[in-house]
Design an enzyme around this catalytic site. Structure first.
Site, mmCIF file in Angstrom:
data_model
loop_
_atom_site.group_PDB
_atom_site.id
_atom_site.type_symbol
_atom_site.label_atom_id
_atom_site.label_comp_id
_atom_site.label_asym_id
_atom_site.label_seq_id
_atom_site.Cartn_x
_atom_site.Cartn_y
_atom_site.Cartn_z
ATOM 1 C CB SER A 103 -8.133 24.921 61.248
ATOM 2 O OG SER A 103 -7.974 25.886 60.272
ATOM 3 C CE LYS A 133 -5.401 27.704 60.650
ATOM 4 N NZ LYS A 133 -6.613 28.237 60.012
ATOM 5 C CE1 TYR A 145 -2.571 28.583 58.376
ATOM 6 C CE2 TYR A 145 -2.746 28.189 56.020
ATOM 7 C CZ TYR A 145 -3.338 28.356 57.246
ATOM 8 O OH TYR A 145 -4.703 28.279 57.363
ATOM 9 C CE1 TYR A 156 -12.394 27.151 60.357
ATOM 10 C CE2 TYR A 156 -14.142 25.561 60.594
ATOM 11 C CZ TYR A 156 -12.834 25.849 60.330
ATOM 12 O OH TYR A 156 -11.955 24.845 60.036
ATOM 13 C CB VAL A 204 -11.557 22.482 55.997
ATOM 14 C CG1 VAL A 204 -12.039 23.884 56.272
ATOM 15 C CG2 VAL A 204 -10.086 22.460 55.651
HETATM 16 N N1 GLU Z 1 -5.366 24.744 55.472
HETATM 17 C C1 GLU Z 1 -6.700 25.263 55.501
HETATM 18 C C2 GLU Z 1 -6.735 26.684 54.932
HETATM 19 O O1 GLU Z 1 -5.864 27.437 55.177
HETATM 20 C C3 GLU Z 1 -7.178 25.237 56.914
HETATM 21 C C4 GLU Z 1 -8.585 25.663 57.012
HETATM 22 C C5 GLU Z 1 -9.291 25.087 58.201
HETATM 23 O O2 GLU Z 1 -9.158 23.912 58.535
HETATM 24 O O3 GLU Z 1 -10.007 25.883 58.781
HETATM 25 O O4 GLU Z 1 -7.599 27.052 54.219
#
Ligand code: GLU
Length: 308
Positions: free
Chosen positions: A67, A70, A192, A244, A262
């Site tokens: 993530s 992002k 994504y 989060y 994650v």
């Molecule tokens: N590729 C992971 C998902 O979509 C990213 C989650 C993350 O790192 O928060 O679940």
């Protein structure tokens, strides 16, 4: 003591302390490929705006940034489309898990922020509508920020996530049904999953994020990536939404804008000073690196430098 020596001494001291302490938490099992990583890896790297660097532990080993990417896709989309992106995604912390479907119906398919999965999926859609080859353009952007042409997606990690990415499929189709996805969901998700699969070392992750600590300007070539006000806003979003459902706690304990993934990575910035990256794969119940948060808390406590 000069800046480099002072940071090196502080980081080494806290690293050793955290290393000797407990390493609790879990490696996420929902992306099979991430299970191939040793849970005891632990690395840290810092880049200061004056060009000083320091790393310790597994800081030169690549890991899946997940993530954290992002923030970079958001930066790219924001620079191209400006404030119009906020018609498609909001900027409020979600207070729910990163892959939650809960608020989408109430919010008419407008994700709460660009750093949760729903929001990042919409940003992918925005980039896909603009570029002929969004994957290619995005990786070029990351390479430019890193000043490193070798950075790439991991096909294995992207494929591994796609195979079991039911939740993200559900999110994307649901947003599409509410009219906030323009492209075919399969196509959006391919991008994504690729975005999340990028592998970086702590050393290069910290370096990439220096532009956000440096008012939107890269350290190499002093190239402006984002206008001042966009940089300020992206940092604000990292501060309020980067961890989060633990973003408030992270602000409380560490006091720096940042983003976790994650894969066990965390990157944080102190505007005007530095960017720092930590990697340790075991995650706490909220999905943030257990040792990463511990280390950064110790770091801002000891340096007494944070945004608050
Ligand atoms: N590729 C992971 C998902 O979509 C990213 C989650 C993350 O790192 O928060 O679940």
């Amino acid at each position: 003591m000069n800046e480099q020596t002072a940071y090196a001494k502080t980081i080494t001291g806290i690293y050793n302390k955290v290393y000797q302490g407990k390493n609790i938490g879990k490696i996420p099992t929902y992306i099979p490929e991430l299970l191939n990583v040793s849970p005891d890896k632990f690395g840290i790297a810092i880049h200061t705006l004056s060009g000083k660097t320091f790393g310790i532990g597994d800081y030169q080993e690549k890991f899946s940034i997940q993530s954290i990417a992002k923030v970079l896709s958001l930066s790219m989309a924001y620079d191209i489309f400006g404030d119009s992106i906020w018609e498609r995604v909001s900027v409020e912390p979600s207070g729910t898990s990163f892959n939650s479907l809960l608020q989408l119906e109430a919010n008419n398919g407008i994700p709460r922020n660009p750093l949760i999965n729903a929001g990042a999926i919409v940003i992918c859609d925005i980039l896909l509508s603009h570029f002929k080859n969004a994957e290619e353009e995005f990786i070029k952007f990351v390479r430019q920020l890193a000043n490193d042409p070798t950075i790439n997606y991991s096909e294995e990690i992207a494929a591994s996530e796609k195979e079991v990415g039911y939740r993200n499929f559900a999110l994307c189709y649901y947003i599409k049904s509410l009219g906030n996805i323009e492209n075919e969901p399969e196509r959006v998700l391919d991008f994504y999953f690729k975005l999340c699969s990028i592998e970086l070392t702590c050393e290069s992750l910290a370096y990439i994020f220096t532009f956000l600590a440096n008012d939107g300007i890269t350290l190499h070539g002093q190239q402006r990536i984002l206008p001042h006000v966009y940089t300020k806003r992206i940092n604000a979003i990292m501060q309020t939404c980067g961890f989060y459902d633990e973003s408030g706690e992270f602000a409380f304990r560490v006091g720096l804008p940042g983003k976790s993934g994650v894969g066990g990575g965390i990157v944080a910035i102190m505007p005007g000073h530095y960017a720092i990256a930590v990697w340790s794969p075991r995650l706490n119940e909220k999905g943030n690196s257990y040792r990463g948060v511990k280390f950064l808390e110790g770091f801002t406590m000891q340096t007494q430098i944070s945004v608050f």
